[in-house]
Design an enzyme around this catalytic site. Structure first.
Site, PDB file in Angstrom:
ATOM      1  N   ARG A  46       0.830  -1.200   0.000  1.00 35.35           N
ATOM      2  CA  ARG A  46       0.000   0.000   0.000  1.00 35.35           C
ATOM      3  C   ARG A  46       0.864   1.249   0.000  1.00 35.35           C
ATOM      4  NH1 ARG A  46      -1.418   2.173   4.624  1.00 35.35           N
ATOM      5  NH2 ARG A  46      -1.627   0.161   5.695  1.00 35.35           N
ATOM      6  N   TYR A  98     -16.178  17.281 -16.122  1.00 36.99           N
ATOM      7  CA  TYR A  98     -16.708  15.911 -16.149  1.00 36.99           C
ATOM      8  C   TYR A  98     -17.728  15.758 -15.025  1.00 36.99           C
ATOM      9  CZ  TYR A  98     -16.825  10.911 -15.113  1.00 36.99           C
ATOM     10  OH  TYR A  98     -17.249   9.639 -14.827  1.00 36.99           O
ATOM     11  N   ASP A 170      -6.796  19.086 -14.680  1.00 35.38           N
ATOM     12  CA  ASP A 170      -7.150  17.762 -15.184  1.00 35.38           C
ATOM     13  C   ASP A 170      -6.743  17.731 -16.657  1.00 35.38           C
ATOM     14  OD1 ASP A 170      -8.399  15.503 -16.307  1.00 35.38           O
ATOM     15  OD2 ASP A 170     -10.034  15.572 -14.850  1.00 35.38           O
ATOM     16  N   LYS A 195      -7.920   6.365 -19.587  1.00 35.89           N
ATOM     17  CA  LYS A 195      -8.198   6.855 -20.930  1.00 35.89           C
ATOM     18  C   LYS A 195      -6.965   6.706 -21.823  1.00 35.89           C
ATOM     19  CE  LYS A 195     -12.203   8.049 -19.141  1.00 35.89           C
ATOM     20  NZ  LYS A 195     -12.066   7.928 -17.698  1.00 35.89           N
TER      21      LYS A 195
END
Length: 393
Positions: A46, A98, A170, A195
């Site tokens: 982690r 978005y 972004d 993406k």
């Protein structure tokens, strides 16, 4: 090294024992200590994992940043950014965001005391008017999703830094191959790596790259504490995708430019959004801060009743959410990506009932043109037949 070389070499020279060109996938969750008080640099996955670390260092290098972070999704990455703030802090955000980002800030962060104002971030004066004494950051998309507005990143960075705030960008639509916001003054860049960075519709991931050590320390603490980290298998898939990023983005863009020009001349299309078109309002600004136009197009059809038959008759382009893969995908933002945005807000932003968003893939462009052409023709024909039936009845 130029960015093409950095992409092609992603993850190489990480295994001196075997010399493996393809980075090994380290599935281990825990690591043996050489002795009390000593470490190999890896203790618990982690906190850090060799495969994920290779990805994080790669994405930081591509953006020219201080440190990179890989998360389980793009939304997990934005959630981590939101945790940098405290109740009472104020953020100015792009109004054409978005829908998932809007949902996160409005339905999860606002109840916790985070204040938000949405503004057209392509208008510097409008942004300046919304900055308050307790504004901690500007959060922008450029191009925006889905109407592809362009924000002046250099100008926004000046505005933010003059007021003691951060600029967060972004950069999903552009990737570091076409636009590097940190070099333009941004403090944090976030991307849905699902993406274009992944590029094959087979991995869910998000990345953050920061400019400063202080921000890196804060995000490292958040990432380790929350634990929404990217697994080693997905980190390897993302590294593999990055190896061809530069080649894919060139083809995405070439196809998108041709399609945008074709759509603009089509009689059944009323409006086309693509920054590569000379009449796009942000064309000059984008050209000054990016090295390409990208592979995303939005367009409005002349009659919103054509939307269902268009989607039903496409044979090459797939009606599906997401973007940035090798396959061309088309979405209907009003009922998919932006369903959580109130209807009146959607209408004001241009996310109308006749708007379609197209992620242009790597197919032969003539096949894409023919597919859209026949779907538009069939949709118009179906509307004419329906009108004729109503008149007959």
């Amino acid at each position: 090294m130029r960015i093409d070389t950095r992409c092609s070499q992603a993850g190489t020279r990480r295994d001196p024992v075997t010399g493996a060109i393809s980075l090994p996938i380290h599935h281990a969750t825990t690591y043996a200590h050489p002795g009390l008080g000593s470490s190999t640099g890896f203790d618990y996955t982690r906190t850090s994992n060799p495969t994920r670390l290779a990805l994080e260092e790669t994405i930081a290098a591509l953006h020219g940043g201080y440190r990179g972070f890989a998360f389980a999704s793009g939304m997990a990455a934005i959630d981590a950014i939101g945790r940098l703030f405290r109740p009472g802090d104020h953020l100015v955000l792009s109004d054409d965001l978005y829908g998932g980002t809007y949902r996160l800030f409005e339905r999860l962060f606002r109840p916790l005391g985070l204040e938000t104002t949405y503004v057209n971030t392509s208008d510097l004066q409008a942004v300046a008017k919304q900055i308050r004494p307790h504004t901690r950051a500007l959060f922008v998309e450029t191009p925006t999703n889905p109407t592809l507005k362009i924000a002046d990143l250099r100008g926004l960075a000046r505005l933010a830094h003059e007021r003691g705030a951060w600029l967060i960008v972004d950069n999903t639509f552009m990737t570091p191959y076409l636009q590097r916001p940190l070099e333009l003054g941004a403090d944090i860049v976030v991307e849905s790596a699902t993406k274009y960075l992944g590029g094959h519709n087979d991995v869910l991931a998000g990345t953050i790259v920061v400019k400063s050590e202080a921000l890196a320390d804060s995000l490292a603490f958040i990432q380790n504490s929350i634990g929404a980290v990217l697994g080693p298998q997905d980190a390897w898939l993302l590294l593999r995708g990055i190896k061809t990023l530069h080649v894919r983005m060139d083809r995405h863009e070439g196809n998108a430019r041709a399609l945008a020009e074709w759509l603009k001349a089509h009689p059944r299309v009323s409006r086309v959004y693509y920054p590569g078109l000379p009449d796009h309002p942000g064309h000059a600004v984008h050209r000054a801060q990016a090295s390409g136009w990208g592979g995303m197009i939005a367009f409005e059809v002349a009659n919103n009743k054509w939307v269902p038959p268009i989607l039903a008759h496409l044979r090459v382009i797939t009606f599906a959410e997401s973007l940035g893969g090798t396959e061309s995908l088309i979405t209907y933002p009003a009922v998919q990506t932006h369903a959580d945005v109130p209807p009146d807000v959607r209408q004001r932003l241009g996310v109308t009932d006749s708007l379609l968003r197209l992620s242009v893939g790597l197919e032969h462009v003539e096949d894409l043109i023919q597919d859209l052409d026949q779907a538009l023709a069939l949709a118009a024909s179906a509307q004419v037949e329906e009108s004729a039936r109503k008149v007959t009845c």
